[in-house]
Design a protein around this motif. Structure first.
Motif, PDB file in Angstrom:
ATOM      1  N   ARG A  23      37.334  28.531  36.705  1.00  0.00           N
ATOM      2  CA  ARG A  23      37.768  29.620  35.848  1.00  0.00           C
ATOM      3  C   ARG A  23      36.886  30.846  36.050  1.00  0.00           C
ATOM      4  O   ARG A  23      35.687  30.749  36.203  1.00  0.00           O
ATOM      5  CB  ARG A  23      37.701  29.177  34.394  1.00  0.00           C
ATOM      6  N   ASP A  25      35.752  34.583  34.492  1.00  0.00           N
ATOM      7  CA  ASP A  25      35.694  35.405  33.282  1.00  0.00           C
ATOM      8  C   ASP A  25      35.883  36.852  33.693  1.00  0.00           C
ATOM      9  O   ASP A  25      35.068  37.405  34.412  1.00  0.00           O
ATOM     10  CB  ASP A  25      34.325  35.214  32.608  1.00  0.00           C
ATOM     11  N   SER A  27      36.317  39.432  31.483  1.00  0.00           N
ATOM     12  CA  SER A  27      36.145  40.331  30.344  1.00  0.00           C
ATOM     13  C   SER A  27      35.327  41.533  30.752  1.00  0.00           C
ATOM     14  O   SER A  27      34.448  41.474  31.575  1.00  0.00           O
ATOM     15  CB  SER A  27      35.433  39.585  29.206  1.00  0.00           C
ATOM     16  N   GLU A 217      43.730  35.425  32.594  1.00  0.00           N
ATOM     17  CA  GLU A 217      42.571  34.603  32.252  1.00  0.00           C
ATOM     18  C   GLU A 217      41.979  33.967  33.503  1.00  0.00           C
ATOM     19  O   GLU A 217      40.808  33.599  33.524  1.00  0.00           O
ATOM     20  CB  GLU A 217      42.981  33.513  31.253  1.00  0.00           C
ATOM     21  N   TRP A 218      42.785  33.878  34.549  1.00  0.00           N
ATOM     22  CA  TRP A 218      42.363  33.271  35.807  1.00  0.00           C
ATOM     23  C   TRP A 218      42.497  34.326  36.900  1.00  0.00           C
ATOM     24  O   TRP A 218      43.474  34.364  37.619  1.00  0.00           O
ATOM     25  CB  TRP A 218      43.206  32.039  36.117  1.00  0.00           C
ATOM     26  N   SER A 284      48.464  34.843  38.041  1.00  0.00           N
ATOM     27  CA  SER A 284      47.215  34.107  37.928  1.00  0.00           C
ATOM     28  C   SER A 284      46.816  33.712  39.334  1.00  0.00           C
ATOM     29  O   SER A 284      47.613  33.817  40.264  1.00  0.00           O
ATOM     30  CB  SER A 284      47.402  32.870  37.044  1.00  0.00           C
TER      31      SER A 284
END
Length: 325
Positions: A23, A25, A27, A217-218, A284
């Motif tokens: 995964r 991140d 952000s 998110e990915w 994704s």
């Protein structure tokens, strides 16, 4: 670690569109899209002083409107290609793959041409092919320094602890040693990333830190994506053949005659275009190959336009951030 929204986890280079993953991140702080340069002539002896004072605001509004239409067109095209990719490629069927390639490449293949290269085209093509043939060498001091320079461009406020370091994962490399990730991309893929960082720093930082749009998110890993884009362009333009003959490749040679750095700048356009497709398709990382294929398809279409004489003629060029140094 970094205060900005850098990539915290990684994806394996050999797993782009594959099975294993970690995964990522994504952000970070939001940021507005930079606007493309638009050339206008606004000189008029009838303008009043008040109008001159408001001219910058008016021009800025026009640039935003034009950029918005470019974004809308790109996203509509990306959604259409995503439909094709989902039903013809996503199934993984042999028939689907054959049909997709026939639909997307038939016209381009039929329009393959053979031309006599001008002396400047021949010279620059040979120079570019020589660059393409250079593999990345982790023991070469020049290549090591180029890697360090890329780090400084990416994270100017963070000192690199070594050429083998966990820090590289924050840029989207596979592991602690980025020299193992180049493979088919070669040294020119690193040169392309450095060119993007130096000539289009706003694009570079936005793509690296995923500042624009609603991110997955990915997320795709920045550095590995750059290597894949370089490799895609090398294949698309037939740069490993004696003399490229496809219509997109032939038109690219015209651009190369005008601009010696056309390949590097096309890489920058392709990276921006790939990210635009990524957002439009709400992709994704498992869909990275489909996004890259959609990017290649659009570039082939644009490079086949009759009036594509220089890089600035490509519609996708408007996606590239305007501030170039």
């Amino acid at each position: 670690m970094f205060s900005s929204g850098t990539l915290r986890r990684r994806i394996f280079h050999d797993d782009v569109g594959g099975k294993r993953y970690e995964r990522i991140d994504s952000s970070g702080s939001g940021g507005d899209l930079d606007e493309p340069l638009l050339s206008h002539d606004y000189d008029s002896p009838r303008r009043s002083l008040h109008f001159d004072e408001d001219e910058d605001d008016w021009m800025d509004k026009k640039r935003k409107e034009e950029f918005a239409w470019t974004q809308i067109f790109t996203r509509l095209l990306a959604q259409w290609v995503h439909f094709i990719a989902t039903f013809l490629i996503g199934s993984g069927s042999w028939a689907g793959n054959v049909l997709f390639r026939a639909v997307t490449r038939q016209q381009l293949n039929e329009e393959s041409v053979a031309i006599d290269l001008s002396p400047i085209q021949q010279e620059r093509l040979q120079s570019l092919q020589q660059r393409v043939a250079i593999p990345f060498d982790g023991t070469c001091l020049e290549h090591q320094e180029a890697l360090k320079e890329l780090w400084r461009e990416a994270f100017p406020d963070c000192e690199l602890t070594g050429l083998v370091s966990e820090q590289w994962k924050d840029m989207g490399w596979q592991g602690r040693d980025p020299s193992t990730d180049f493979r088919g991309g070669g040294f020119i893929s690193l040169e392309n990333l450095l060119f993007l960082a130096k000539k289009y720093p706003h694009s570079f930082q936005r793509l690296l830190h995923k500042h624009e749009g609603k991110r997955s998110e990915w997320e795709y890993p920045f550095a590995i994506a750059g290597i894949n884009i370089s490799f895609m362009l090398i294949q698309m333009l037939d740069l490993r053949s004696d003399k490229p003959s496809s219509l997109p490749a032939v038109n690219f040679l015209k651009m190369l005659a005008v601009d010696e750095m056309a390949f590097n700048r096309l890489f920058c356009v392709a990276f921006e275009l790939m990210d635009a497709h990524w957002l439009a398709m709400r992709a994704s990382y498992m869909e990275f190959n489909a996004v890259l294929k959609a990017t290649q398809l659009q570039l082939e279409r644009e490079l086949s336009l009759d009036d594509a004489g220089q890089l600035e003629d490509l519609p996708a060029y408007n996606l590239l951030s305007s501030q170039c140094y």
